[in-house]
Design a protein around this motif. Structure first.
Motif, PDB file in Angstrom:
ATOM      1  N   PHE B 143       0.879  -1.168   0.000  1.00 27.26           N
ATOM      2  CA  PHE B 143       0.000   0.000   0.000  1.00 27.26           C
ATOM      3  C   PHE B 143       0.909   1.208   0.000  1.00 27.26           C
ATOM      4  N   MET B 144       0.750   2.122  -0.958  1.00 28.85           N
ATOM      5  CA  MET B 144       1.632   3.297  -0.988  1.00 28.85           C
ATOM      6  C   MET B 144       0.829   4.586  -1.085  1.00 28.85           C
ATOM      7  N   GLU B 145       1.286   5.566  -0.292  1.00 29.69           N
ATOM      8  CA  GLU B 145       0.630   6.866  -0.304  1.00 29.69           C
ATOM      9  C   GLU B 145       0.957   7.612  -1.598  1.00 29.69           C
ATOM     10  N   LYS B 146       0.087   8.549  -1.926  1.00 27.67           N
ATOM     11  CA  LYS B 146       0.293   9.420  -3.079  1.00 27.67           C
ATOM     12  C   LYS B 146       1.065  10.644  -2.650  1.00 27.67           C
ATOM     13  N   PRO B 147       1.684  11.393  -3.554  1.00 25.20           N
ATOM     14  CA  PRO B 147       2.038  10.960  -4.903  1.00 25.20           C
ATOM     15  C   PRO B 147       3.131   9.913  -4.834  1.00 25.20           C
ATOM     16  N   VAL B 148       3.422   9.257  -5.935  1.00 28.30           N
ATOM     17  CA  VAL B 148       4.346   8.121  -5.871  1.00 28.30           C
ATOM     18  C   VAL B 148       5.710   8.460  -6.460  1.00 28.30           C
ATOM     19  N   ALA B 149       5.900   9.711  -6.864  1.00 23.23           N
ATOM     20  CA  ALA B 149       7.197  10.160  -7.360  1.00 23.23           C
ATOM     21  C   ALA B 149       7.153  11.683  -7.411  1.00 23.23           C
ATOM     22  N   VAL B 150       8.309  12.292  -7.606  1.00 25.20           N
ATOM     23  CA  VAL B 150       8.370  13.751  -7.707  1.00 25.20           C
ATOM     24  C   VAL B 150       8.950  14.218  -9.041  1.00 25.20           C
ATOM     25  N   ASP B 151       9.438  13.277  -9.848  1.00 25.27           N
ATOM     26  CA  ASP B 151      10.057  13.656 -11.122  1.00 25.27           C
ATOM     27  C   ASP B 151       9.854  12.539 -12.146  1.00 25.27           C
ATOM     28  N   ALA B 152      10.261  12.832 -13.393  1.00 26.28           N
ATOM     29  CA  ALA B 152      10.054  11.871 -14.483  1.00 26.28           C
ATOM     30  C   ALA B 152      10.816  10.582 -14.219  1.00 26.28           C
ATOM     31  N   THR B 153      12.022  10.697 -13.668  1.00 24.99           N
ATOM     32  CA  THR B 153      12.811   9.498 -13.371  1.00 24.99           C
ATOM     33  C   THR B 153      12.063   8.592 -12.404  1.00 24.99           C
ATOM     34  N   ILE B 255     -12.243   9.686 -14.854  1.00 24.88           N
ATOM     35  CA  ILE B 255     -13.552   9.861 -15.497  1.00 24.88           C
ATOM     36  C   ILE B 255     -13.392   9.953 -17.014  1.00 24.88           C
ATOM     37  N   ILE B 256     -12.275  10.555 -17.492  1.00 22.89           N
ATOM     38  CA  ILE B 256     -12.060  10.669 -18.936  1.00 22.89           C
ATOM     39  C   ILE B 256     -11.514   9.358 -19.501  1.00 22.89           C
ATOM     40  N   GLY B 257     -10.851   8.590 -18.649  1.00 28.71           N
ATOM     41  CA  GLY B 257     -10.334   7.296 -19.088  1.00 28.71           C
ATOM     42  C   GLY B 257      -9.029   7.400 -19.857  1.00 28.71           C
ATOM     43  N   ALA B 258      -8.273   8.458 -19.575  1.00 32.41           N
ATOM     44  CA  ALA B 258      -7.003   8.671 -20.271  1.00 32.41           C
ATOM     45  C   ALA B 258      -6.166   9.647 -19.450  1.00 32.41           C
ATOM     46  N   HIS B 259      -4.886   9.750 -19.797  1.00 34.19           N
ATOM     47  CA  HIS B 259      -4.079  10.814 -19.206  1.00 34.19           C
ATOM     48  C   HIS B 259      -3.971  11.945 -20.213  1.00 34.19           C
ATOM     49  N   PRO B 260      -3.684  13.174 -19.753  1.00 31.03           N
ATOM     50  CA  PRO B 260      -3.599  14.292 -20.701  1.00 31.03           C
ATOM     51  C   PRO B 260      -2.376  14.153 -21.606  1.00 31.03           C
ATOM     52  N   ALA B 385       4.010  25.172 -15.381  1.00 32.35           N
ATOM     53  CA  ALA B 385       4.128  26.444 -14.662  1.00 32.35           C
ATOM     54  C   ALA B 385       5.586  26.802 -14.394  1.00 32.35           C
ATOM     55  N   TYR B 386       6.378  25.825 -13.950  1.00 33.91           N
ATOM     56  CA  TYR B 386       7.790  26.088 -13.625  1.00 33.91           C
ATOM     57  C   TYR B 386       8.572  26.586 -14.853  1.00 33.91           C
ATOM     58  N   THR B 387       8.337  25.913 -16.007  1.00 38.27           N
ATOM     59  CA  THR B 387       9.157  26.232 -17.188  1.00 38.27           C
ATOM     60  C   THR B 387       8.541  27.330 -18.043  1.00 38.27           C
ATOM     61  N   GLY B 388       7.221  27.510 -17.946  1.00 39.49           N
ATOM     62  CA  GLY B 388       6.548  28.470 -18.812  1.00 39.49           C
ATOM     63  C   GLY B 388       6.316  27.940 -20.220  1.00 39.49           C
ATOM     64  N   GLN B 389       6.619  26.661 -20.438  1.00 42.13           N
ATOM     65  CA  GLN B 389       6.491  26.079 -21.778  1.00 42.13           C
ATOM     66  C   GLN B 389       5.240  25.197 -21.878  1.00 42.13           C
ATOM     67  N   VAL B 390       4.846  24.896 -23.112  1.00 41.66           N
ATOM     68  CA  VAL B 390       3.870  23.840 -23.349  1.00 41.66           C
ATOM     69  C   VAL B 390       4.587  22.523 -23.054  1.00 41.66           C
ATOM     70  N   VAL B 391       4.001  21.701 -22.192  1.00 44.79           N
ATOM     71  CA  VAL B 391       4.648  20.435 -21.833  1.00 44.79           C
ATOM     72  C   VAL B 391       3.791  19.293 -22.359  1.00 44.79           C
ATOM     73  N   THR B 392       4.376  18.426 -23.150  1.00 44.70           N
ATOM     74  CA  THR B 392       3.635  17.259 -23.638  1.00 44.70           C
ATOM     75  C   THR B 392       3.977  16.046 -22.779  1.00 44.70           C
ATOM     76  N   TRP B 393       3.027  15.104 -22.768  1.00 47.62           N
ATOM     77  CA  TRP B 393       3.193  13.883 -21.970  1.00 47.62           C
ATOM     78  C   TRP B 393       4.465  13.131 -22.369  1.00 47.62           C
ATOM     79  N   ASP B 394       4.633  12.978 -23.683  1.00 46.89           N
ATOM     80  CA  ASP B 394       5.744  12.148 -24.146  1.00 46.89           C
ATOM     81  C   ASP B 394       7.099  12.763 -23.801  1.00 46.89           C
ATOM     82  N   GLU B 395       7.220  14.083 -23.973  1.00 45.33           N
ATOM     83  CA  GLU B 395       8.535  14.674 -23.674  1.00 45.33           C
ATOM     84  C   GLU B 395       8.804  14.630 -22.177  1.00 45.33           C
ATOM     85  N   LEU B 396       7.762  14.778 -21.360  1.00 47.03           N
ATOM     86  CA  LEU B 396       7.977  14.714 -19.913  1.00 47.03           C
ATOM     87  C   LEU B 396       8.329  13.298 -19.480  1.00 47.03           C
TER      88      LEU B 396
END
Lengths: 260, 433
Positions: B143-153, B255-260, B385-396
């Motif tokens: 059983f693990m509390e959320k969130p489960v990470a703080v970065d992409a790695t 509810i949407i059944g997907a990630h952004p 917000a941190y970078t001010g850029q458009v961030v896509t799922w794949d690049e993150l």
């Protein structure tokens, strides 16, 4: 240090909220309304004199339930050097993880989600700030006020609707204080909106008057609910907060002050 | 060979009325060997999760505790002991001994080696990926509390561990407890059945005042101060959009059944500017775009004296849904089921009920990918917000972003700089702007 409270005798029953609430019921005449400022803040509150009754001396009672405006002044204040330290110090509420007001409204709305001990801590802080003793009403005082508030006419459903926010008219939320009619004593929301902590003879934790969540037939002078575990069920921390009730959106309070 | 896990499953198979292979003895229900639980991270939430786990089912025992700080370990032990003293049902399940209490940076390894079947991971989120990997490698349910990470790695690590858990038949349940709330489940089931048509937009908010902060003591090293004030350091908490607002973002993904797929956002550090509050922001507003075309506006704020709003609201082509309450429109419906005394309705307990039942049924729940995706969703908003850029799922998801320093002892550790839009880069380490 001079900490005397400003005590004003207002010529007319007045409320700091605009537009003014529905007028008090026309009998008996409201004797006096006192407006009291909390030193060091921009917050004030109003009290009404409740006449003496059998075994109950006359006292001042909050004209409305204690508003978030005053509770925030307590919660967000930092202890100043004149406050007592050590065991006598008044602790400040911990920061809630979430929204104790449920986002229903804050300024001008009654304080909710507070356990009795937090309400008593507010009274201790206010007493220290003003140099005058404030406390929760005893159950006898609250019942006496409730009896006077409803004595002139029977509390019909029609009259209750004009006086109280209950499950039948609240839409499931608290409402700004004093947006229903004042009662015969000039008090607002004594029944419904938030239910109110009192001090009981046996020390049990009890709220009176019913709340916005209770059906109309259970809101009024006889409404009485003892606290149980369900009021703090979902606090996921151990120890659970002693400052906030995770499942007590109905629990608020009204302060009183003894007369000399 | 009968391992402990087989043993437990066998008991459940009997309880479920399944036919047993010849040679196995039926074990009367209630006499199956207990599931032994260890707690890693003994703060208020770890202690609360231990309590919730003990309330969730019979045949569950808390046997081991671990925390980096001896004082937090002792407080947890004292508080659980107090619960046990007050409640005989808890007392029967509370089996922690001094030999199974561990402090220090290696406490998690010692809990894992103490003969437990299930671990509760409740340290600050920075350590979750490493602890999860170690727990799954050791063959433990989690059983693990959320969130489960703080970065992409960290998210990539959790995704990999979750897949290994699936292969090994280990359960993972996460502390995104709305997924176990009866009201949320009932409403979202209706939405998935078409009750509001196709979800086209949503608003998800967690706006509240500030949280607790512990004044620094002179004897604390930088590391100890940061760990004890973990909320205020991105490498430890992920910032409040991850630590807190993940609950609401998780509902949007559900509810949407997907990630952004894309996010644009703003944020800043307006009211909590003192050094005591580390370097995180105190407000974010993010526009998330989903592959269905749905757009979700996310807002989170921790600023005293501001209006509170916590919840999720969605619009569909044929109505609206507020998962905590119900549905408006042609298929209007409200969740109005009164709690039944004796029946557990608290989602913080239900998540453990469902976890333990799934282990016993031999069909372990695995929420690893789902909560990793919700964590990355929150990180995506933060990074927009941190970078001010458009961030896509794949690049993150593929970014060289490693915010957690190698902390193995108390000592000097600088406060990272406050992130600055236009300057801060997605690919960065602990000390980069």
């Amino acid at each position: 240090m001079q900490r005397a409270a400003t005590l004003l005798l207002l010529a007319m029953p007045a409320c700091h909220r605009a537009p003014p609430p529905g007028a008090a019921e026309p009998f008996p005449r409201v004797a006096a309304v006192f407006r009291i400022s909390i030193p060091g803040t921009l917050v004030n509150f109003e009290m009404v004199q409740v006449p003496a009754g059998e075994g109950v001396p006359s006292f001042l009672m909050g004209r409305t339930e204690l508003l978030w405006d005053a509770y925030d002044a307590f919660m967000l204040s930092t202890p100043d050097p004149s406050e007592r330290s050590g065991a006598d110090a008044v602790a400040r509420p911990s920061r809630p993880y979430g929204a104790p007001d449920y986002g229903w409204g804050h300024h001008g709305y009654p304080t909710i989600s507070v356990p009795r001990e937090a309400a008593e801590a507010f009274c201790a802080w206010l007493s220290a700030r003003t140099g005058v003793q404030y406390r929760l009403p005893t159950e006898a005082e609250w019942r006496h006020a409730a009896a006077l508030a409803t004595s002139a006419r029977p509390l019909t459903r029609h009259r209750l609707d004009s006086l109280a926010w209950h499950a039948g008219n609240s839409g499931g939320t608290t409402h700004p204080a004093a947006t229903k009619r004042g009662d015969a004593l000039g008090l607002f929301d004594l029944f419904g909106n938030a239910a109110e902590w009192v001090v009981t003879g046996d020390g049990r934790r009890v709220i009176l008057g019913g709340s916005f969540r209770d059906p109309p037939d259970t809101v009024g002078p006889d409404a009485r609910a003892p606290q149980d575990d369900s009021w703090n069920e979902r606090d996921p921390q151990i120890p659970k907060s002693r400052w906030w009730l995770s499942d007590g959106p109905f629990a608020g309070f009204r302060i009183v002050r003894e007369l000399p | 060979m009968t391992t402990r896990r087989n043993f437990v499953k066998t008991g459940a198979a009997v309880a479920a009325g399944l036919v047993l292979p010849k040679g196995l003895h039926a074990i009367p229900p209630g006499h199956a060997e207990a599931i032994r639980v260890g707690v890693i991270g003994c703060g208020g939430r770890g202690t609360g999760a231990a309590r919730d786990c003990m309330r969730a089912a019979d045949g569950v025992e808390i046997v081991a505790l671990g925390d980096v700080f001896p004082d937090r370990l002792e407080q947890c032990r004292m508080n659980l002991g107090k619960l046990a003293a007050e409640n005989p049902a808890i007392a029967a399940k509370y089996r922690v001994t001094s030999e199974r209490c561990f402090s220090g940076f290696d406490a998690y390894q010692r809990v894992l080696a103490s003969g437990v079947d299930l671990v509760i991971l409740a340290t600050p989120p920075a350590f979750r990926p490493a602890h999860l990997a170690a727990a799954i490698a050791a063959g433990k349910h989690v059983f693990m509390e959320k969130p489960v990470a703080v970065d992409a790695t960290g998210v990539r690590s959790v995704l990999a561990s979750s897949e290994i858990a699936r292969q090994k038949g280990l359960a993972i349940v996460a502390g995104t407890q709305r997924r176990h709330s009866k009201a949320y489940r009932a409403t979202i089931e209706r939405v998935h059945g078409g009750a509001i048509g196709e979800v086209v937009s949503g608003q998800v908010y967690w706006n509240q005042g500030g949280l607790w902060m512990r004044e620094r003591k002179p004897e604390w090293s930088d590391t100890e101060w940061q760990l004890r004030n973990w909320l205020y350091f991105t490498w430890l908490s992920g910032d409040h959009i991850c630590e807190q607002h993940i609950h609401n973002l998780d509902v949007a993904n559900w509810i949407i059944g997907a990630h952004p797929v894309r996010a644009v956002g703003v944020g800043g550090r307006q009211s909590r500017t003192g050094a005591a509050y580390g370097h995180i922001y105190d407000h974010f507003a993010v526009d998330f775009e989903y592959p269905t075309g749905a757009r979700v506006l996310s807002m989170c704020r921790q600023i005293d004296g501001s209006a509170n709003s916590i919840g999720e609201w969605f619009a569909g082509t044929r109505g609206r849904a507020e998962p905590a309450k119900g549905i408006e429109g042609p298929s209007a419906w409200r969740y109005e089921v009164a709690d039944t005394p004796g029946v557990i309705s608290n989602p913080y307990v239900l998540e453990h009920v469902n976890l333990i039942a799934s282990i016993r049924a031999g069909a372990p729940l695995n929420e690893g990918r789902q909560v990793a995706e919700s964590t990355l969703t929150a990180i995506m908003g933060r990074e927009a917000a941190y970078t001010g850029q458009v961030v896509t799922w794949d690049e993150l998801l593929n970014a060289e972003q490693r915010l957690v320093p190698d902390v193995v002892a108390f000592g000097p550790l600088p406060t990272p700089p406050v992130p600055m839009p236009g300057v801060t880069k997605l690919a960065r380490t602990f000390a980069d702007v």
